[in-house]
Design an enzyme around this catalytic site. Structure first.
Site, mmCIF file in Angstrom:
data_model
loop_
_atom_site.group_PDB
_atom_site.id
_atom_site.type_symbol
_atom_site.label_atom_id
_atom_site.label_comp_id
_atom_site.label_asym_id
_atom_site.label_seq_id
_atom_site.Cartn_x
_atom_site.Cartn_y
_atom_site.Cartn_z
ATOM 1 C CG ASP A 18 35.602 22.581 75.497
ATOM 2 O OD1 ASP A 18 34.357 22.507 75.531
ATOM 3 O OD2 ASP A 18 36.311 21.720 74.947
ATOM 4 C CD GLU A 65 33.366 25.147 62.752
ATOM 5 O OE1 GLU A 65 33.709 25.854 63.734
ATOM 6 O OE2 GLU A 65 33.747 25.407 61.589
ATOM 7 C CG ASN A 66 29.630 26.600 68.949
ATOM 8 O OD1 ASN A 66 30.273 27.506 69.496
ATOM 9 N ND2 ASN A 66 29.937 25.325 69.120
ATOM 10 C CD1 TRP A 67 26.652 29.103 62.766
ATOM 11 C CD2 TRP A 67 24.796 29.717 63.849
ATOM 12 N NE1 TRP A 67 26.691 30.474 62.935
ATOM 13 C CE2 TRP A 67 25.563 30.865 63.596
ATOM 14 C CE3 TRP A 67 23.583 29.860 64.532
ATOM 15 C CZ2 TRP A 67 25.167 32.142 63.988
ATOM 16 C CZ3 TRP A 67 23.180 31.125 64.923
ATOM 17 C CH2 TRP A 67 23.957 32.245 64.646
HETATM 18 C C1 FPP Z 1 31.988 25.230 75.215
HETATM 19 O O1 FPP Z 1 31.388 24.415 76.176
HETATM 20 C C2 FPP Z 1 31.465 26.572 75.261
HETATM 21 C C3 FPP Z 1 30.704 27.151 74.295
HETATM 22 C C4 FPP Z 1 30.302 26.455 73.074
HETATM 23 C C5 FPP Z 1 30.227 28.513 74.391
HETATM 24 C C6 FPP Z 1 30.980 29.393 75.330
HETATM 25 C C7 FPP Z 1 30.018 30.389 75.796
HETATM 26 C C8 FPP Z 1 30.001 30.956 77.017
HETATM 27 C C9 FPP Z 1 31.041 30.802 78.017
HETATM 28 C C10 FPP Z 1 28.853 31.797 77.373
HETATM 29 C C11 FPP Z 1 28.582 32.965 76.456
HETATM 30 C C12 FPP Z 1 29.752 33.841 76.295
HETATM 31 C C13 FPP Z 1 29.757 35.169 76.472
HETATM 32 C C14 FPP Z 1 30.967 35.963 76.154
HETATM 33 C C15 FPP Z 1 28.589 35.887 76.968
HETATM 34 P P1 FPP Z 1 30.667 23.102 75.661
HETATM 35 O O2 FPP Z 1 29.214 23.370 75.659
HETATM 36 O O3 FPP Z 1 31.233 22.661 74.366
HETATM 37 O O4 FPP Z 1 31.061 22.110 76.810
HETATM 38 P P2 FPP Z 1 31.194 20.524 76.691
HETATM 39 O O5 FPP Z 1 32.348 20.264 75.766
HETATM 40 O O6 FPP Z 1 31.480 20.123 78.092
HETATM 41 O O7 FPP Z 1 29.885 20.020 76.177
#
Ligand code: FPP
Length: 247
Positions: A18, A65-67
């Site tokens: 995160d 939920e990321n969709w």
């Molecule tokens: C959370 O950060 C992270 C994600 C939703 C995706 C994690 C993905 C990667 C590290 C890259 C792709 C992975 C691989 C294995 C190739 P956030 O965007 O929720 O951060 P925030 O809470 O600061 O907004």
């Protein structure tokens, strides 16, 4: 004075990666730049985990939920996943790391599914190290999928309703062939589990690191493992019972 025993190394570490967005925002960069840096961290952490002796590493790369995120962020993340799989295949083979996935991967873009199948197939015989990517994963949908499969097995007569137990049901989870996580790490200072491996982490130790994922390095992973080593895992027993050996 007695000397310290061997360091306790968790067999399975699961990580909620995160803080990519906040890392980018703090630098006035687009969110995708944070994810791009996050991919570099994935490589570093996979290598560091192996060096520490962690045999199973599960990374929460895309939640069910990321969709709901903006379309350009989703397509950017899918592009990064495709890039990661293409770039890492040689490295995984060289280091004898098996790749597995958990989640409803059938809903991912076709090119990503193809790359996943290719890497999973090419690494399937490696036994020492396992990297698990949680993709379109959510614990609640996993339970729904497992319940459906279990009910179908009951209907087909291969399972008996009277034998329903955690041991039998857990064989229908995506993680059926994996040990349960010993240590769950979440980066970026958030203290939530966010629908990640809820049942499997029933006895996992949890470590919350304030470091944003793009800045998370081998020393941070080692610090979490050291913290794990200081914890006493009791599984519902007392300290005295643990010291005396399990009943
Ligand atoms: C959370 O950060 C992270 C994600 C939703 C995706 C994690 C993905 C990667 C590290 C890259 C792709 C992975 C691989 C294995 C190739 P956030 O965007 O929720 O951060 P925030 O809470 O600061 O907004």
């Amino acid at each position: 004075m007695s000397s310290p025993g061997p360091a306790k190394i968790p067999q399975h570490v699961a990580i909620i990666m995160d803080g990519n967005g906040r890392w980018a925002k703090a630098r006035g960069l687009p969110r995708l730049e944070g994810h791009r840096r996050g991919v570099e961290t994935v490589r570093t952490v996979v290598d560091a985990a192996r060096e520490i002796g962690i045999r199973y590493l599960t990374l929460y790369a895309f939640s069910a939920e990321n969709w709901k995120r903006p379309a350009d962020e989703i397509s950017g993340l899918m592009g990064l996943l495709d890039y990661f799989l293409k770039r890492e295949l040689d490295n995984l083979i060289k280091n004898r790391v098996r790749l597995l996935t958990i989640g409803r991967t059938g809903a991912l873009p076709a090119n990503v599914q193809r790359e996943l199948s290719r890497v999973v197939e090419a690494t399937k015989d490696f036994k020492e190290w396992t990297l698990v990517l949680a993709l379109n994963y959510g614990s609640r949908s996993e339970v729904a999928d497992a319940a459906r499969a279990y009910a179908a097995a009951v209907q087909a007569g291969t399972e008996k309703l009277a034998d329903a137990s955690w041991e039998n049901f857990s064989r229908y989870l995506y993680t059926a062939h994996l040990p349960e996580p010993d240590l769950l790490i979440r980066t970026s200072g958030e203290h939530r589990v966010s629908n990640f491996l809820l049942l499997q982490c029933a006895y996992a130790e949890m470590v919350f690191s304030p470091v944003l994922w793009p800045d998370f390095g081998p020393a941070d992973l080692q610090a979490a493992v050291d913290e794990y080593g200081r914890r006493e895992r009791r599984y519902g027993l007392t300290t005295e019972q643990i010291k005396a050996g399990r009943p």
